[in-house]
Design a protein around this motif. Structure first.
Motif, PDB file in Angstrom:
ATOM      1  N   LEU A   1      21.119 -68.248 -11.503  1.00  0.00           N
ATOM      2  CA  LEU A   1      21.253 -66.815 -11.234  1.00  0.00           C
ATOM      3  C   LEU A   1      20.367 -66.014 -12.180  1.00  0.00           C
ATOM      4  O   LEU A   1      19.946 -66.498 -13.226  1.00  0.00           O
ATOM      5  N   ASP A   2      20.109 -64.767 -11.812  1.00  0.00           N
ATOM      6  CA  ASP A   2      19.385 -63.854 -12.695  1.00  0.00           C
ATOM      7  C   ASP A   2      20.331 -63.134 -13.652  1.00  0.00           C
ATOM      8  O   ASP A   2      19.929 -62.710 -14.731  1.00  0.00           O
TER       9      ASP A   2
ATOM     10  N   HIS B   1      15.995 -53.376 -10.209  1.00  0.00           N
ATOM     11  CA  HIS B   1      14.763 -53.773  -9.531  1.00  0.00           C
ATOM     12  C   HIS B   1      14.015 -52.521  -9.072  1.00  0.00           C
ATOM     13  O   HIS B   1      14.498 -51.399  -9.236  1.00  0.00           O
TER      14      HIS B   1
ATOM     15  N   VAL C   1      23.409 -57.717 -11.011  1.00  0.00           N
ATOM     16  CA  VAL C   1      23.312 -59.180 -10.903  1.00  0.00           C
ATOM     17  C   VAL C   1      24.319 -59.881 -11.819  1.00  0.00           C
ATOM     18  O   VAL C   1      24.489 -61.102 -11.722  1.00  0.00           O
ATOM     19  N   ASP C   2      24.973 -59.134 -12.717  1.00  0.00           N
ATOM     20  CA  ASP C   2      26.010 -59.725 -13.569  1.00  0.00           C
ATOM     21  C   ASP C   2      27.369 -59.803 -12.854  1.00  0.00           C
ATOM     22  O   ASP C   2      28.289 -60.474 -13.338  1.00  0.00           O
TER      23      ASP C   2
ATOM     24  N   HIS D   1      14.499 -63.187  -5.610  1.00  0.00           N
ATOM     25  CA  HIS D   1      15.153 -64.453  -5.252  1.00  0.00           C
ATOM     26  C   HIS D   1      16.000 -64.366  -3.981  1.00  0.00           C
ATOM     27  O   HIS D   1      16.110 -65.344  -3.257  1.00  0.00           O
TER      28      HIS D   1
ATOM     29  N   ARG E   1      10.550 -58.353 -10.395  1.00  0.00           N
ATOM     30  CA  ARG E   1      11.910 -58.766 -10.012  1.00  0.00           C
ATOM     31  C   ARG E   1      12.182 -58.521  -8.530  1.00  0.00           C
ATOM     32  O   ARG E   1      13.232 -58.894  -8.018  1.00  0.00           O
TER      33      ARG E   1
ATOM     34  N   THR F   1      22.109 -57.856  -4.134  1.00  0.00           N
ATOM     35  CA  THR F   1      22.311 -58.330  -5.518  1.00  0.00           C
ATOM     36  C   THR F   1      23.789 -58.520  -5.854  1.00  0.00           C
ATOM     37  O   THR F   1      24.120 -59.295  -6.739  1.00  0.00           O
TER      38      THR F   1
ATOM     39  N   ARG G   1      21.604 -62.411  -7.990  1.00  0.00           N
ATOM     40  CA  ARG G   1      20.160 -62.645  -8.013  1.00  0.00           C
ATOM     41  C   ARG G   1      19.401 -61.392  -7.592  1.00  0.00           C
ATOM     42  O   ARG G   1      19.868 -60.594  -6.780  1.00  0.00           O
ATOM     43  N   GLU G   2      18.195 -61.252  -8.153  1.00  0.00           N
ATOM     44  CA  GLU G   2      17.347 -60.101  -7.873  1.00  0.00           C
ATOM     45  C   GLU G   2      16.625 -60.288  -6.533  1.00  0.00           C
ATOM     46  O   GLU G   2      16.546 -61.398  -6.015  1.00  0.00           O
TER      47      GLU G   2
ATOM     48  N   SER H   1      24.191 -62.658 -15.805  1.00  0.00           N
ATOM     49  CA  SER H   1      25.093 -63.528 -16.569  1.00  0.00           C
ATOM     50  C   SER H   1      26.470 -62.881 -16.651  1.00  0.00           C
ATOM     51  O   SER H   1      26.611 -61.660 -16.527  1.00  0.00           O
TER      52      SER H   1
END
Ligand SMILES: [Zn+2]
Length: 540
Positions: free
Chosen positions: A520-521, A76, A502-503, A96, A442, A87, A92-93, A523
């Motif tokens: 979620l942003d 971000h 965010v992963d 969010h 983001r 995060t 999430r970024e 994965s």
């Protein structure tokens, strides 16, 4: 008073024999009892490789006995501590989590600190859930212990949930009224035993022989031009209560506090001893802040940061060994990451590679605010921070001000400054495919009032003339962090693919077999799961 073994060993570092990292993935998968997040503030992605030959403790384990991702991003725009920590376990970024900066992070005068003066703090601005909420959704008894030198480092990985959340303020570990009305006795006895008198007047000398460090020592730009060569004398006890955060021992103290907390709160043990099928692991979050303090003062290319990282490695190794006496290693899932990277100190970069500098647009914010106030006789809150011009857009619209035209004039005024790479009005940012624009999108939730967003050129930092190293831009070195997982179902290896902080939360959810309770942003990083664990997961 109980004697704290970790406290007594605080001063002994450097005399212990190197610890050999242990392989630990051969044990069959037991149910995980404890998830441990280690966040090392400002630990840039390249540091573990750069110091690899001298690491033999916790960081060595995260590099060689883990699923190690040297290329990871806090992906971000405003690469600061608060958005970075938010995060880590949310997936999430900032757009969010709504934690977009340190200033708009945890400060909260409505929830004062307990037993010390200082700014109150709470997760009131944090939006949504984290891994701990997902664990609670499955097991209401799941516990959390989170500790840091910084309030934001302790609070934000956990989100809004209450629990044992502590940080360091006024020379003690404490919490705020958001979490408790008083401190448990293990916290007050730890605080009472902090050995300020023994630390006072100690010298910070190099851990290894001089010739183990390739960095020059006497660099005038370091530490604001004062005390920039080893050894560094620690100040007297009274000054140390507010100044210990500038010295490596703050991290040792944080780890000693975390270990006492593990024993007192029984995080991990609770889950380990439970015979209920639905028991979920507990969560331990530790944020070590001194790498950031030393990185700011001396820069990422200093002998000081080199020595600091070696010390974190040793202390973290000792901590993990002690923790595994409470909860066996095959019941723990560890993850290591950082809240942001860091850019070179501009004065040193200019001397070395002839590129870089400091750029600050605060004067444009002041001029804009003054012009608007003179005309409309009210405040519009125009201020500049880390590339963003905040403003009270509602107040501007209600007075009929053409917001887009004010935005265009800020962009025009700032665009020509040396060190500015790109600039966007809100209209332009909404559709631009520029990578800086994407990262600002983001970062900024719709409820944040802002009027212009900038990007700094490579090796330039947003700074008003101090000689410090900085982070905060979306440039590669500020985004850069490591991510590393250790656990029974984690396939040990070095993974060159670029991943993002965010992963982390979705990956932990995958390893635990639980589902996040909101979109979620990030994965899950599937390739780090052992083949056997993946197959078992498919059968479930
Ligand atoms: Zn910092």
């Amino acid at each position: 008073m109980r004697i704290h073994r970790p406290l007594l060993s605080l001063l002994a570092l450097g005399t212990a024999a190197p610890r050999v990292a242990r392989a630990q993935n051969a044990v069959p998968a037991d149910r995980p009892a404890l998830v441990v997040l280690i966040a090392v503030d400002q630990l840039r992605g390249d540091y573990l490789d750069r110091f690899a030959s001298q690491l033999n403790g916790g960081l060595a384990r995260f590099r060689t006995h883990a699923a190690f991702f040297p290329h990871a991003w806090q992906d971000h725009s405003n690469t600061e501590t608060a958005p970075g920590h938010a995060t880590m376990l949310s997936g999430r970024e900032p757009v969010h989590t709504e934690i977009i900066s340190n200033n708009r992070g945890v400060p909260d005068p409505l929830t004062p600190l307990i037993g010390v003066s200082g700014t109150g703090a709470s997760p009131r601005r944090f939006n949504g859930t984290t891994l701990y909420d997902w664990l609670l959704a499955r097991d209401l008894n799941a516990r959390v212990l989170s500790v840091s030198r910084k309030d934001r480092g302790a609070i934000l990985p956990i989100g809004r949930a209450k629990g044992d959340i502590y940080w360091f303020a006024g020379g003690k570990f404490t919490t705020s009224r958001y979490y408790a009305d008083s401190l448990p006795s293990w916290v007050t006895s730890f605080d009472a035993a902090i050995p300020y008198d023994r630390l006072a007047g100690m010298k910070w000398s190099l851990l290894l022989p001089d010739n183990s460090y390739s960095e020059p020592d006497s660099v005038w730009a370091e530490n604001n031009g004062a005390d920039f060569a080893f050894p560094h004398a620690l100040p007297p006890a009274d000054a140390l209560r507010s100044g210990l955060q500038q010295y490596p021992w703050m991290d040792s103290l944080t780890l000693a506090f975390a270990l006492d907390g593990v024993r007192a709160t029984r995080v991990g043990k609770r889950s380990m001893e439970s015979t209920t099928r639905n028991t979920m692991p507990d969560l331990l979050s530790i944020s070590l802040s001194t790498t950031d303090a030393i990185g700011h003062a001396f820069g990422p290319d200093s002998r000081e940061i080199h020595d600091q990282v070696l010390r974190v490695d040793r202390w973290l190794g000792d901590f993990m060994t002690s923790l595994e006496r409470e909860v066996p290693s095959n019941r723990i899932i560890y993850v290591l990451t950082a809240d942001h990277g860091v850019s070179p100190m501009p004065e040193i970069a200019v001397a070395k590679v002839g590129r870089g500098g400091r750029v600050w647009l605060g004067d444009i914010a002041t001029a804009t605010e003054n012009a608007l106030e003179a005309r409309y006789h009210t405040e519009f809150g125009v201020e500049f921070d880390n590339g963003l011009f905040y403003a009270d857009i509602g107040a501007m619209r209600s007075r009929g001000i053409d917001v887009d035209s004010v935005a265009r004039s800020i962009v025009a005024a700032g665009s020509h400054r040396p060190g500015v790479a790109v600039a966007f009005t809100p209209k332009a940012l909404a559709t631009s495919s520029d990578s800086v624009a994407v990262r600002w999108r983001r970062t900024l939730p719709p409820n944040v009032g802002w009027i212009a967003a900038f990007g700094a050129a490579r090796d330039f930092v947003w700074s008003a003339g101090k000689t410090t190293a900085e982070h905060g831009t979306p440039n590669a070195l500020d985004l850069s962090v490591p991510i590393s997982f250790i656990g029974a179902n984690v396939a040990v290896g070095r993974y060159e693919r670029l991943v993002r902080t965010v992963d982390i939360a979705p990956t932990l959810a995958m390893l635990l077999g639980i589902a996040p309770t909101e979109p979620l942003d990030g994965s899950a990083i599937r390739e780090l799961m052992t083949k056997r664990a993946s197959a078992e997961r498919l059968k479930r």
